[in-house]
Motif scaffolding. Structure first.
Motif, short mmCIF file in Angstrom:
data_model
loop_
_atom_site.label_atom_id
_atom_site.label_comp_id
_atom_site.label_asym_id
_atom_site.label_seq_id
_atom_site.Cartn_x
_atom_site.Cartn_y
_atom_site.Cartn_z
N GLN A 1 0.89 5.88 0.52
CA GLN A 1 0.18 7.07 0.94
C GLN A 1 -0.50 7.71 -0.27
O GLN A 1 -0.05 7.56 -1.40
N SER B 1 0.86 -1.17 0.00
CA SER B 1 0.00 0.00 0.00
C SER B 1 0.90 1.23 0.00
O SER B 1 2.11 1.12 0.20
N THR C 1 -2.80 4.00 2.38
CA THR C 1 -2.64 3.97 3.83
C THR C 1 -2.90 5.35 4.40
O THR C 1 -2.85 6.35 3.69
N ALA C 2 -3.17 5.38 5.67
CA ALA C 2 -3.46 6.66 6.34
C ALA C 2 -2.24 7.52 6.48
O ALA C 2 -1.15 7.18 6.49
#
Length: 71
Positions: free
Chosen positions: A41, A39, A70-71
């Motif tokens: 950002q 994953s 992603t967070a």
């Protein structure tokens, strides 16, 4: 921070640089290998998608769009 952190950051940076280069060159198979099941950002993903769109490579665009954020 551990002594492994700078080495890990360096590898991450080199991986991202390799991914950008593969996208610009239109190397679909290498992009697929570098993405793996990772994953990223949202900002990174957006930038890589912009690169792929500049080259008008639909396959690479589809690969990048499938990457989870992603967070």
């Amino acid at each position: 921070m551990t002594s492994e952190q700078p080495e890990q950051d360096s590898r991450s940076f080199m991986h991202y640089a390799a991914l950008k280069t593969a996208i610009v060159r239109g190397e679909t198979q290498l992009v697929k290998e570098l993405l793996g099941n990772q994953s990223m950002q949202a900002l990174e993903k957006g930038y890589l998608l912009d690169l792929a769109k500049l080259n008008n490579n639909g396959t690479i665009i589809a690969l990048l769009e499938a990457v989870p954020v992603t967070a």
